[in-house]
Scaffold this motif. Structure first.
Motif, PDB file in Angstrom:
ATOM      1  N   ARG A 268     -99.570 -28.875 -40.147  1.00 18.87           N
ATOM      2  CA  ARG A 268     -98.595 -29.931 -40.461  1.00 18.87           C
ATOM      3  C   ARG A 268     -98.103 -30.609 -39.184  1.00 18.87           C
ATOM      4  NH1 ARG A 268     -97.312 -25.930 -44.369  1.00 18.87           N
ATOM      5  NH2 ARG A 268     -97.558 -26.742 -46.470  1.00 18.87           N
ATOM      6  N   ILE A 269     -97.791 -29.771 -38.191  1.00 18.31           N
ATOM      7  CA  ILE A 269     -97.278 -30.328 -36.929  1.00 18.31           C
ATOM      8  C   ILE A 269     -98.352 -31.176 -36.246  1.00 18.31           C
ATOM      9  CG2 ILE A 269     -96.499 -29.710 -34.592  1.00 18.31           C
ATOM     10  CD1 ILE A 269     -95.049 -27.342 -35.843  1.00 18.31           C
ATOM     11  N   LEU A 270     -99.583 -30.665 -36.243  1.00 16.46           N
ATOM     12  CA  LEU A 270    -100.651 -31.393 -35.559  1.00 16.46           C
ATOM     13  C   LEU A 270    -100.958 -32.722 -36.241  1.00 16.46           C
ATOM     14  CD1 LEU A 270    -103.039 -28.414 -34.760  1.00 16.46           C
ATOM     15  CD2 LEU A 270    -101.582 -29.649 -33.173  1.00 16.46           C
ATOM     16  N   LEU A 271    -100.988 -32.681 -37.566  1.00 13.59           N
ATOM     17  CA  LEU A 271    -101.262 -33.909 -38.318  1.00 13.59           C
ATOM     18  C   LEU A 271    -100.148 -34.924 -38.098  1.00 13.59           C
ATOM     19  CD1 LEU A 271    -103.789 -34.235 -40.028  1.00 13.59           C
ATOM     20  CD2 LEU A 271    -102.389 -34.005 -42.069  1.00 13.59           C
TER      21      LEU A 271
ATOM     22  N   GLU B 193     -82.880 -12.366 -37.275  1.00 14.10           N
ATOM     23  CA  GLU B 193     -82.215 -11.344 -36.449  1.00 14.10           C
ATOM     24  C   GLU B 193     -82.512 -11.584 -34.974  1.00 14.10           C
ATOM     25  OE1 GLU B 193     -80.186  -7.801 -35.577  1.00 14.10           O
ATOM     26  OE2 GLU B 193     -80.433  -8.651 -37.570  1.00 14.10           O
ATOM     27  N   ILE B 194     -83.770 -11.815 -34.680  1.00 19.04           N
ATOM     28  CA  ILE B 194     -84.171 -12.053 -33.285  1.00 19.04           C
ATOM     29  C   ILE B 194     -83.492 -13.317 -32.760  1.00 19.04           C
ATOM     30  CG2 ILE B 194     -86.129 -12.646 -31.792  1.00 19.04           C
ATOM     31  CD1 ILE B 194     -87.853 -10.954 -33.740  1.00 19.04           C
ATOM     32  N   ASN B 195     -83.512 -14.360 -33.586  1.00 18.79           N
ATOM     33  CA  ASN B 195     -82.883 -15.614 -33.148  1.00 18.79           C
ATOM     34  C   ASN B 195     -81.381 -15.437 -32.944  1.00 18.79           C
ATOM     35  OD1 ASN B 195     -85.286 -16.904 -33.125  1.00 18.79           O
ATOM     36  ND2 ASN B 195     -85.007 -17.984 -35.046  1.00 18.79           N
ATOM     37  N   GLY B 196     -80.759 -14.670 -33.807  1.00 21.79           N
ATOM     38  CA  GLY B 196     -79.325 -14.394 -33.666  1.00 21.79           C
ATOM     39  C   GLY B 196     -79.035 -13.697 -32.355  1.00 21.79           C
ATOM     40  N   ARG B 197     -79.889 -12.725 -32.029  1.00 25.63           N
ATOM     41  CA  ARG B 197     -79.711 -11.989 -30.773  1.00 25.63           C
ATOM     42  C   ARG B 197     -79.937 -12.898 -29.563  1.00 25.63           C
ATOM     43  NH1 ARG B 197     -77.188  -7.055 -30.274  1.00 25.63           N
ATOM     44  NH2 ARG B 197     -77.281  -6.126 -32.331  1.00 25.63           N
ATOM     45  N   LEU B 198     -80.938 -13.730 -29.694  1.00 27.68           N
ATOM     46  CA  LEU B 198     -81.204 -14.669 -28.594  1.00 27.68           C
ATOM     47  C   LEU B 198     -80.013 -15.599 -28.396  1.00 27.68           C
ATOM     48  CD1 LEU B 198     -84.909 -15.715 -29.163  1.00 27.68           C
ATOM     49  CD2 LEU B 198     -83.977 -14.666 -27.132  1.00 27.68           C
ATOM     50  N   GLU B 199     -79.453 -16.007 -29.519  1.00 30.79           N
ATOM     51  CA  GLU B 199     -78.278 -16.881 -29.460  1.00 30.79           C
ATOM     52  C   GLU B 199     -77.136 -16.190 -28.721  1.00 30.79           C
ATOM     53  OE1 GLU B 199     -77.941 -20.176 -31.577  1.00 30.79           O
ATOM     54  OE2 GLU B 199     -76.745 -20.237 -29.740  1.00 30.79           O
ATOM     55  N   SER B 200     -76.885 -14.917 -29.084  1.00 30.72           N
ATOM     56  CA  SER B 200     -75.769 -14.227 -28.430  1.00 30.72           C
ATOM     57  C   SER B 200     -76.084 -13.944 -26.958  1.00 30.72           C
ATOM     58  CB  SER B 200     -75.407 -12.945 -29.175  1.00 30.72           C
ATOM     59  OG  SER B 200     -76.510 -12.107 -29.241  1.00 30.72           O
ATOM     60  N   LEU B 201     -77.357 -13.732 -26.699  1.00 35.04           N
ATOM     61  CA  LEU B 201     -77.764 -13.544 -25.303  1.00 35.04           C
ATOM     62  C   LEU B 201     -77.478 -14.806 -24.487  1.00 35.04           C
ATOM     63  CD1 LEU B 201     -79.242 -11.692 -23.325  1.00 35.04           C
ATOM     64  CD2 LEU B 201     -81.369 -12.684 -24.087  1.00 35.04           C
ATOM     65  N   ASN B 202     -77.825 -15.925 -25.086  1.00 35.57           N
ATOM     66  CA  ASN B 202     -77.563 -17.194 -24.396  1.00 35.57           C
ATOM     67  C   ASN B 202     -76.070 -17.451 -24.257  1.00 35.57           C
ATOM     68  OD1 ASN B 202     -80.092 -18.167 -23.701  1.00 35.57           O
ATOM     69  ND2 ASN B 202     -80.517 -18.752 -25.796  1.00 35.57           N
TER      70      ASN B 202
ATOM     71  N   GLU C 242     -96.294 -16.076 -44.090  1.00 40.39           N
ATOM     72  CA  GLU C 242     -95.512 -17.325 -44.105  1.00 40.39           C
ATOM     73  C   GLU C 242     -94.607 -17.376 -42.890  1.00 40.39           C
ATOM     74  OE1 GLU C 242     -93.382 -18.785 -47.584  1.00 40.39           O
ATOM     75  OE2 GLU C 242     -94.947 -17.827 -48.773  1.00 40.39           O
ATOM     76  N   VAL C 243     -94.569 -18.551 -42.279  1.00 37.60           N
ATOM     77  CA  VAL C 243     -93.756 -18.725 -41.072  1.00 37.60           C
ATOM     78  C   VAL C 243     -92.865 -19.952 -41.281  1.00 37.60           C
ATOM     79  CG1 VAL C 243     -93.911 -19.415 -38.653  1.00 37.60           C
ATOM     80  CG2 VAL C 243     -95.416 -17.655 -39.511  1.00 37.60           C
ATOM     81  N   ALA C 244     -91.594 -19.814 -40.936  1.00 37.16           N
ATOM     82  CA  ALA C 244     -90.676 -20.945 -41.129  1.00 37.16           C
ATOM     83  C   ALA C 244     -90.602 -21.785 -39.864  1.00 37.16           C
ATOM     84  CB  ALA C 244     -89.295 -20.421 -41.494  1.00 37.16           C
ATOM     85  N   ALA C 245     -90.863 -23.073 -40.026  1.00 39.87           N
ATOM     86  CA  ALA C 245     -90.870 -23.973 -38.867  1.00 39.87           C
ATOM     87  C   ALA C 245     -89.512 -23.969 -38.155  1.00 39.87           C
ATOM     88  CB  ALA C 245     -91.221 -25.383 -39.319  1.00 39.87           C
ATOM     89  N   LEU C 246     -88.447 -23.979 -38.941  1.00 35.18           N
ATOM     90  CA  LEU C 246     -87.103 -24.040 -38.338  1.00 35.18           C
ATOM     91  C   LEU C 246     -86.829 -22.837 -37.455  1.00 35.18           C
ATOM     92  CD1 LEU C 246     -84.650 -25.414 -41.038  1.00 35.18           C
ATOM     93  CD2 LEU C 246     -85.140 -26.349 -38.773  1.00 35.18           C
ATOM     94  N   GLN C 247     -87.214 -21.667 -37.957  1.00 31.01           N
ATOM     95  CA  GLN C 247     -86.982 -20.434 -37.189  1.00 31.01           C
ATOM     96  C   GLN C 247     -87.798 -20.439 -35.897  1.00 31.01           C
ATOM     97  OE1 GLN C 247     -84.824 -18.191 -37.754  1.00 31.01           O
ATOM     98  NE2 GLN C 247     -84.264 -18.425 -39.892  1.00 31.01           N
TER      99      GLN C 247
ATOM    100  N   PHE D 179     -88.905 -23.081 -34.210  1.00 33.77           N
ATOM    101  CA  PHE D 179     -88.343 -24.049 -33.260  1.00 33.77           C
ATOM    102  C   PHE D 179     -87.068 -23.497 -32.627  1.00 33.77           C
ATOM    103  CE2 PHE D 179     -90.833 -27.398 -35.554  1.00 33.77           C
ATOM    104  CZ  PHE D 179     -91.614 -27.720 -34.464  1.00 33.77           C
ATOM    105  N   GLU D 180     -86.291 -22.825 -33.464  1.00 30.38           N
ATOM    106  CA  GLU D 180     -85.047 -22.240 -32.961  1.00 30.38           C
ATOM    107  C   GLU D 180     -85.362 -21.195 -31.881  1.00 30.38           C
ATOM    108  OE1 GLU D 180     -82.231 -23.243 -33.388  1.00 30.38           O
ATOM    109  OE2 GLU D 180     -80.786 -21.635 -33.111  1.00 30.38           O
ATOM    110  N   LYS D 181     -86.368 -20.384 -32.174  1.00 32.46           N
ATOM    111  CA  LYS D 181     -86.763 -19.341 -31.212  1.00 32.46           C
ATOM    112  C   LYS D 181     -87.223 -19.981 -29.895  1.00 32.46           C
ATOM    113  CE  LYS D 181     -90.174 -16.621 -32.406  1.00 32.46           C
ATOM    114  NZ  LYS D 181     -90.733 -15.845 -33.498  1.00 32.46           N
ATOM    115  N   LEU D 182     -87.995 -21.033 -30.031  1.00 32.97           N
ATOM    116  CA  LEU D 182     -88.498 -21.729 -28.842  1.00 32.97           C
ATOM    117  C   LEU D 182     -87.337 -22.310 -28.027  1.00 32.97           C
ATOM    118  CD1 LEU D 182     -91.164 -22.651 -27.474  1.00 32.97           C
ATOM    119  CD2 LEU D 182     -90.956 -24.761 -28.750  1.00 32.97           C
TER     120      LEU D 182
END
Lengths: 256, 190
Positions: free
Chosen positions: A106-109, A240-249, B110-115, B117-120
């Motif tokens: 999707r992103i590439l297209l 969970e990982i993103n939440g942790r990264l957020e708090s790390l930042n 399945e992978v969520a685009a938003l997650q 991008f957020e991780k990146l």
């Protein structure tokens, strides 16, 4: 000078056709058409059209209207076939990773579409250059898609087979070269046409050699059955990982 | 102008192609042969109490008041070196965890685009801030408590990840795949 260049172009054209035929035979004899059916079709289409256009140029000359239309029609068909072959390669590289593939295509297209629209909107429209520009824009989109796939693979730590890498580099270098060539052609149209033909053929010869190297051996059958994680794992862990990264930042931000 | 834009775009694509085809560097953890899940991303964070002790403010005050000028200078230099080495270790832990997160994405149906991008975005932010902190430590501006905060967040993430891996069940094949994928060479296609 122009006459000499014309002879050189003709010689290179024959060399390209010869290498393409050898590559086609290689693909058939190694049975790699099973792995790359769209590429095989592209090769067949391109070689057949090249022979036809070459004979037309030889009998009617480079400047006849018929040769001109035939040449450009051939380019349209060839780019269409190459786009299919590139799609096939992208699928080869990523399709087994279902989640990533669904995100990537999707992103590439979308990136390719944005690039195409930008190219059309940004440049001044001139009928005389419409075909040159259309070709350049399509080639740019093709190159962007291939580079995008490799960037995705790098980001996720996915390693491609050597053959797939060579195939991708072959497509990408040729497309990049055509973008540069057509951009220069657009500016210096009259004095550049013959040189443009020559350089384009040289670039195509390079790509043909890369593809020949990639397909010199029979490629092993690829299995698409990959053991994937249960469905809930990603949705449970990633926030969970993103939440942790957020708090790390956040804690890093507080240090300032 | 468009002449330059197209040439620049092509140059950029070629640079990206070269970058993406380069073999990734093998991390120090990979060279040591890190195993999963016991040491998943917590090799360095687990040394935090020792580091805290080694970098205690009381020691700093004591040496600055009682020691010679030369001793104090050497002491300060050693502390800075230790802190920087520890920070490098923390980053390694963090990168291992991030690598694991990527592999989870690769192996997920399945992978969520938003997650993603957020991780990146967060990873880029982390890298930028981390380098900034390192510079501050190098210049002698950052305090020990800052490093402790950082270590706590990384270690918290590590504990959660270890738990999650265990939650995946006793999938030996998966564990070995994750382990081999963390060696810096990536996930292999065949």
């Amino acid at each position: 000078m122009i006459a000499e260049l014309q002879k050189l172009v003709q010689a290179l054209w024959i060399a390209n056709i010869a290498v393409a035929v050898i590559l086609f035979v290689l693909v058939i004899s190694r049975r790699n058409y099973r792995a790359f059916p769209a590429f095989t079709l592209y090769l067949l289409t391109n070689t057949t059209l090249s022979i036809w256009v070459f004979l037309t140029y030889k009998h009617r000359g480079f400047t006849s209207p018929f040769s001109w239309w035939l040449g450009w029609s051939m380019q349209v068909v060839a780019i269409g076939a190459r786009a299919l072959a590139v799609g096939e390669l992208c699928k080869h590289l990523l399709a087994r990773y279902r989640g990533i593939w669904n995100l990537a295509w999707r992103i590439l297209l979308a990136s390719a579409a944005i690039l195409l629209i930008y190219s059309w909107v940004a440049t001044k429209y001139l009928w005389t250059l419409a075909l040159v520009r259309a070709q350049r824009d399509l080639e740019l989109a093709i190159a962007a898609v291939i580079v995008g796939v490799f960037v995705f693979m790098r980001h996720y730590g996915i390693e491609a087979r050597a053959a797939d890498r060579f195939m991708g580099v072959g497509y990408c270098l040729y497309s990049c070269f055509k973008v540069v060539n057509n951009t220069i052609l657009e500016r210096y149209l009259d004095q550049y046409v013959m040189l443009w033909n020559f350089l384009e053929m040289l670039a195509f010869l390079g790509s043909l050699l890369l593809w020949s190297w990639a397909l010199r051996k029979r490629l092993p059958e690829e299995s698409n059955d990959m053991e994937l994680l249960p469905e809930g794992v990603y949705s449970a862990l990633t926030p969970e990982i993103n939440g942790r990264l957020e708090s790390l930042n956040e804690s890093l931000k507080r240090l300032w | 102008m468009y002449f330059d834009v197209f040439l620049a775009l092509t140059g950029l694509l070629l640079l990206l192609l070269i970058w993406s085809l380069r073999k990734p560097r093998r991390s120090a953890a990979a060279q040591r042969g890190m195993s999963l899940p016991d040491e998943c991303g917590s090799r360095h964070t687990s040394y935090l109490p020792q580091i805290q002790q080694a970098l205690a403010v009381a020691d700093y005050d004591y040496v600055s008041q009682r020691g010679s000028r030369e001793l104090f200078r050497r002491f300060r230099k050693e502390r800075r070196r230790t802190t920087l080495a520890y920070l490098a270790g923390l980053r390694e832990d963090f990168q291992n965890l991030l690598g694991l997160a990527r592999i989870i994405a690769v192996l997920s149906p399945e992978v969520a685009a938003l997650q993603e991008f957020e991780k990146l975005r967060l990873t880029c932010q982390f890298r930028w801030r981390f380098e900034w902190l390192r510079l501050e430590i190098w210049l002698g501006h950052a305090r020990l408590v800052d490093v402790s905060n950082l270590a706590n967040v990384v270690s918290g993430l590590s504990v959660r990840m270890q738990k999650a891996i265990k939650e995946l069940g006793e999938r030996a094949a998966l564990a070995s795949k994750l382990g081999s994928s963390l060696d810096g060479r990536g996930v292999h296609p065949v």
